[in-house]
Design a protein around this motif. Structure first.
Motif, mmCIF file in Angstrom:
data_model
loop_
_atom_site.group_PDB
_atom_site.id
_atom_site.type_symbol
_atom_site.label_atom_id
_atom_site.label_comp_id
_atom_site.label_asym_id
_atom_site.label_seq_id
_atom_site.Cartn_x
_atom_site.Cartn_y
_atom_site.Cartn_z
ATOM 1 N N ASN A 266 0.852 -1.184 0.000
ATOM 2 C CA ASN A 266 0.000 0.000 0.000
ATOM 3 C C ASN A 266 0.888 1.233 0.000
ATOM 4 O O ASN A 266 1.946 1.241 0.622
ATOM 5 C CB ASN A 266 -0.906 0.045 1.228
ATOM 6 C CG ASN A 266 -1.753 -1.202 1.363
ATOM 7 O OD1 ASN A 266 -2.100 -1.837 0.383
ATOM 8 N ND2 ASN A 266 -2.089 -1.551 2.597
ATOM 9 N N LEU A 267 0.467 2.258 -0.698
ATOM 10 C CA LEU A 267 1.252 3.487 -0.745
ATOM 11 C C LEU A 267 0.333 4.694 -0.707
ATOM 12 O O LEU A 267 -0.549 4.844 -1.559
ATOM 13 C CB LEU A 267 2.103 3.534 -2.024
ATOM 14 C CG LEU A 267 2.901 4.832 -2.238
ATOM 15 C CD1 LEU A 267 4.012 4.961 -1.204
ATOM 16 C CD2 LEU A 267 3.469 4.896 -3.653
ATOM 17 N N GLU A 268 0.536 5.541 0.287
ATOM 18 C CA GLU A 268 -0.151 6.831 0.330
ATOM 19 C C GLU A 268 0.694 7.806 -0.465
ATOM 20 O O GLU A 268 1.798 8.150 -0.060
ATOM 21 C CB GLU A 268 -0.305 7.298 1.772
ATOM 22 C CG GLU A 268 -1.133 8.563 1.903
ATOM 23 C CD GLU A 268 -1.430 8.930 3.341
ATOM 24 O OE1 GLU A 268 -2.011 10.008 3.565
ATOM 25 O OE2 GLU A 268 -1.079 8.136 4.241
ATOM 26 N N THR A 269 0.213 8.250 -1.607
ATOM 27 C CA THR A 269 1.012 9.055 -2.509
ATOM 28 C C THR A 269 1.116 10.499 -2.013
ATOM 29 O O THR A 269 0.446 10.909 -1.061
ATOM 30 C CB THR A 269 0.419 9.059 -3.930
ATOM 31 O OG1 THR A 269 -0.767 9.863 -3.942
ATOM 32 C CG2 THR A 269 0.090 7.644 -4.392
ATOM 33 N N SER A 270 1.926 11.270 -2.700
ATOM 34 C CA SER A 270 2.089 12.684 -2.346
ATOM 35 C C SER A 270 0.885 13.526 -2.774
ATOM 36 O O SER A 270 0.766 14.687 -2.383
ATOM 37 C CB SER A 270 3.357 13.240 -2.996
ATOM 38 O OG SER A 270 3.304 13.097 -4.407
#
Length: 309
Positions: free
Chosen positions: A28-32
């Motif tokens: 999972n990645l919380e983007t900028s």
């Protein structure tokens, strides 16, 4: 129709490459970009519980299932999921493998922007119908997917991102408002609507789920009679207010036990249970395992993901 499907395939594959590039070996990645999350899974998962936030969920590779009480939604790149309220739900990745992992993204809704856009719609399309379920599946279009692709490309364009991000998000929300799922969003952002009143009560419940309350109190907050409130709440969430509160309590207790390594008795107390035995019974009924066994299983799943990455 073939050209429509082909266009979705091409754009989805382009987005998939971008997600793989940014996610790397994580899951999972919380983007900028505020509100934009990427997801990857290398194999099908077990069905697990979550709180689905107000958002648009798009799959570009693989298949996913979301369930709300007795309603289930199976979707792939040709369908997107709209969630208009914070809803306790079940989620499962149905199709994924190492060579062709599941890839998808979620964009959180911005109700201020949606309200602004609703004001600009033709008058005859502004009035929402009676609120329906807070979760629904719509048909993905090349135009919607292309706007999402342009938003994702801004992750590699730092100079343009601050200017174009709000504009492209607004386009995405506009296209969803004008889609077959637009009625769900209109019922939440329209002033005075039943949906908006239920949404405000849910916001209160999220912040106060450990407290005791009467359904009459919630109905008063919604400015509805008890029977009308109960009807619309169940229609939108597929559960009663008390079931909703219990779901929030139990999922927070699991988070405390897994994430903060708090024992079951303390977790029960933290979320508002006075009886550890009642907590254990309701936890087992909700998750299908005792607190101890469930936490052990969650840690095995986490360790498996770490090893796989």
């Amino acid at each position: 129709m073939t050209n429509h499907k082909d266009a979705i395939d091409v754009i989805s594959e382009n987005i998939a490459e971008r997600i793989k590039h940014h996610v790397g070996s994580t899951f999972n990645l919380e983007t900028s970009i505020p509100g934009l999350m990427f997801y990857r899974q290398n194999s099908p998962t077990q069905c697990t519980t979550c709180v689905a936030e107000p958002s648009i969920a798009v799959v570009v590779q693989g298949q996913k299932m979301m369930a709300l009480s007795d309603k289930s939604f199976h979707f792939d790149r040709y369908n997107f999921l709209v969630t208009s309220l914070d809803l306790p739900a079940r989620v499962q990745i149905k199709q994924a493998e190492n060579a062709v992992p599941y890839l998808g993204f979620v964009l959180k809704l911005d109700f201020a922007v949606l309200s602004e856009l609703l004001m600009r719609m033709p008058i005859d399309t502004k009035k929402p119908k009676a609120p329906s379920s807070g979760m629904g599946m719509g048909a993905t279009t090349p135009d919607l997917l292309d706007a999402c692709f342009r938003l994702i490309k801004l992750l590699d364009d730092e100079a343009s991102a601050p200017i174009l991000t709000p504009l492209i998000k607004k386009e995405i929300f506009w296209r969803v408002l004008n889609s077959d799922q637009g009625v769900r969003l209109k019922s939440i952002v329209s002033a005075g609507s039943h949906g908006l009143r239920i949404a405000k009560v849910i916001e209160w419940l999220k912040a106060n789920f450990s407290e005791s309350y009467a359904v009459e109190e919630l109905a008063e907050r919604a400015q509805m009679s008890k029977s009308t409130f109960h009807h619309h709440f169940r229609e939108m969430t597929s559960m009663s207010p008390l079931q909703y509160q219990k779901s929030l309590k139990l999922m927070e207790a699991r988070r405390l036990m897994v994430g903060e390594q708090i024992d079951a008795s303390n977790a029960a107390y933290r979320v508002g249970y006075e009886s550890p035995s009642q907590f254990s019974r309701e936890y087992s009924r909700f998750f299908g395992n005792s607190p101890k066994r469930d936490v052990e299983e969650q840690w095995r799943l986490i360790e498996g993901q770490v090893k796989a990455s």
